[in-house]
Write an enzyme that holds these catalytic residues in place. Structure first.
Site, short mmCIF file in Angstrom:
data_model
loop_
_atom_site.label_atom_id
_atom_site.label_comp_id
_atom_site.label_asym_id
_atom_site.label_seq_id
_atom_site.Cartn_x
_atom_site.Cartn_y
_atom_site.Cartn_z
N ASP A 74 0.61 -1.59 -0.26
CA ASP A 74 0.26 -0.39 0.03
C ASP A 74 1.30 0.84 0.23
O ASP A 74 2.36 1.30 -0.78
CB ASP A 74 -0.61 0.17 0.98
CG ASP A 74 -2.41 0.62 0.76
OD1 ASP A 74 -2.04 1.62 0.55
OD2 ASP A 74 -3.49 0.31 1.21
N HIS A 95 1.95 1.72 -3.12
CA HIS A 95 1.12 3.06 -3.63
C HIS A 95 2.32 4.05 -3.91
O HIS A 95 1.23 5.43 -3.96
CB HIS A 95 0.12 2.89 -3.56
CG HIS A 95 -1.19 1.89 -3.59
ND1 HIS A 95 -2.35 1.38 -2.79
CD2 HIS A 95 -0.96 0.43 -4.15
CE1 HIS A 95 -2.37 0.63 -3.68
NE2 HIS A 95 -2.01 -0.40 -3.62
#
Ligand SMILES: *[C@@H]1O[C@H](CO)[C@@H](O)[C@H](O)[C@H]1NC(C)=O
Ligand SMILES: *[C@@H]1O[C@H](CO)[C@@H](O)[C@H](O)[C@H]1NC(C)=O
Length: 303
Positions: free
Chosen positions: A187, A210
């Protein structure tokens, strides 16, 4: 007595020198306590016990974790002047948690909640250097309402497919400097939330994951973020690169934000500024005709 206990626990946790602290209000949550005296430590507050080496490994008993510890595993609360400068590893045993992650629609009757591996709350003058963190159940490190933090030479590793495993989340904090670290997760590499100011990030390699994100801001209230400077970082095989996300209908501002000298390599979406963020995909506004109430001011991006 409390300080003695903390000395021992920190010696296990923090592997090799130097360790210091100056506030007696310390709270630490561990699933097990290892007495480092059994491994040769003295624990008198004077002797350097740092040669006592070890790694910290999370329990695989989910029931025990949730009933006893809530949403954090290792928690440092209201500590001033803590320095963690070491070469050990914290292993959150993430895989047992990832199968029921809080994304999409979790299965009915099954708790999707997972703890953060290492939390710092209301700390001042924190130094974190050299640790390796692997496989947190959720976010690896959170820095919440802290002031004056330097994070350097960390290595955070979780698989690209692991859910919600952000590297470092910062919120409500001022004067935070993160540098020279490698963050590979499923993430956000680093996420900067509301109430944060004077945040400097440099020399960080992100990917997979991310990328570096400001937000999500303005969820159910007003958020303010200012003076965030991200410089000389690289994104490799990340889904997104640098982002600012503000919720639909959110209010507040993000000002004096800069991203400079960022390298992208195999990144799907290098820059995203989303002022209509709606992660649930339910009741989302479909029209962009309404002016967002969230303001982005003095935003610069020289990549
Ligand atoms: C897990 O923890 C719970 C609660 O502390 C305990 O009742 C149970 O026996 C533990 N299970 C195992 C396999 O250790
Ligand atoms: C930029 O970051 C890299 C680490 O990713 C580091 O090795 C290098 O020294 C940094 N360059 C400058 C000019 O700070």
């Amino acid at each position: 007595m409390l300080v003695h206990y903390i000395t021992l626990v920190l010696s296990v946790l923090l592997i090799s020198s130097p360790i210091s602290y100056s506030n007696s209000r310390i709270s630490l949550v561990l699933t097990d306590i290892f007495d480092v005296v059994e491994f040769g430590a003295i624990g008198d507050g004077k002797t350097d016990d740092s040669p006592v080496l070890g790694n910290i490994v999370g329990s695989t008993n989910k029931t025990d974790w949730m009933s006893n510890h809530g949403d954090s595993w290792l928690l440092f609360l209201m500590v001033s002047g803590l320095t963690v400068s070491v070469s050990g590893q914290i292993d959150g045993q993430g895989p047992i948690w990832w199968e029921n992650a809080c994304i999409g629609t979790p299965s009915p009757g099954i708790s999707c909640h997972a703890p953060v591996a290492l939390q710092f709350k209301r700390c001042t003058g924190l130094r974190l250097n050299g640790l390796t963190h692997v496989n947190s159940p959720r976010v690896h490190i959170t820095i919440t309402t802290c002031n004056g933090v330097i994070v350097s030479n960390l290595h955070i590793i979780a698989p690209e497919t692991s859910p919600n495993t952000d590297g470092i989340d910062i919120s409500g904090s001022t004067d935070v400097n993160i540098r020279d670290s490698v963050i590979e997760t499923g993430d956000d590499c680093i996420a900067i939330g509301g109430g944060s100011s004077y945040i400097k990030i440099s020399g960080v390699m992100c990917g997979p994951g991310h990328g570096i994100s400001i937000g999500s801001l303005g969820h159910g209230g007003t958020d303010v973020v200012e003076n965030v400077h991200v410089h000389n970082c690289s994104m490799r095989k990340t889904l997104t690169g640098v982002r600012i996300k503000t919720y639909q209908g959110g209010t507040g501002y993000a000002k004096k934000i800069s991203f400079t000298g960022i390298r992208f390599d195999a990144v799907n979406n290098p820059i995203i500024i989303d002022q209509y963020y709606c992660p649930t995909h339910q009741g989302c506004l479909t029209s962009v005709s309404i002016m967002p109430t969230f303001k982005l001011i003095f935003f610069s991006c020289k990549l």
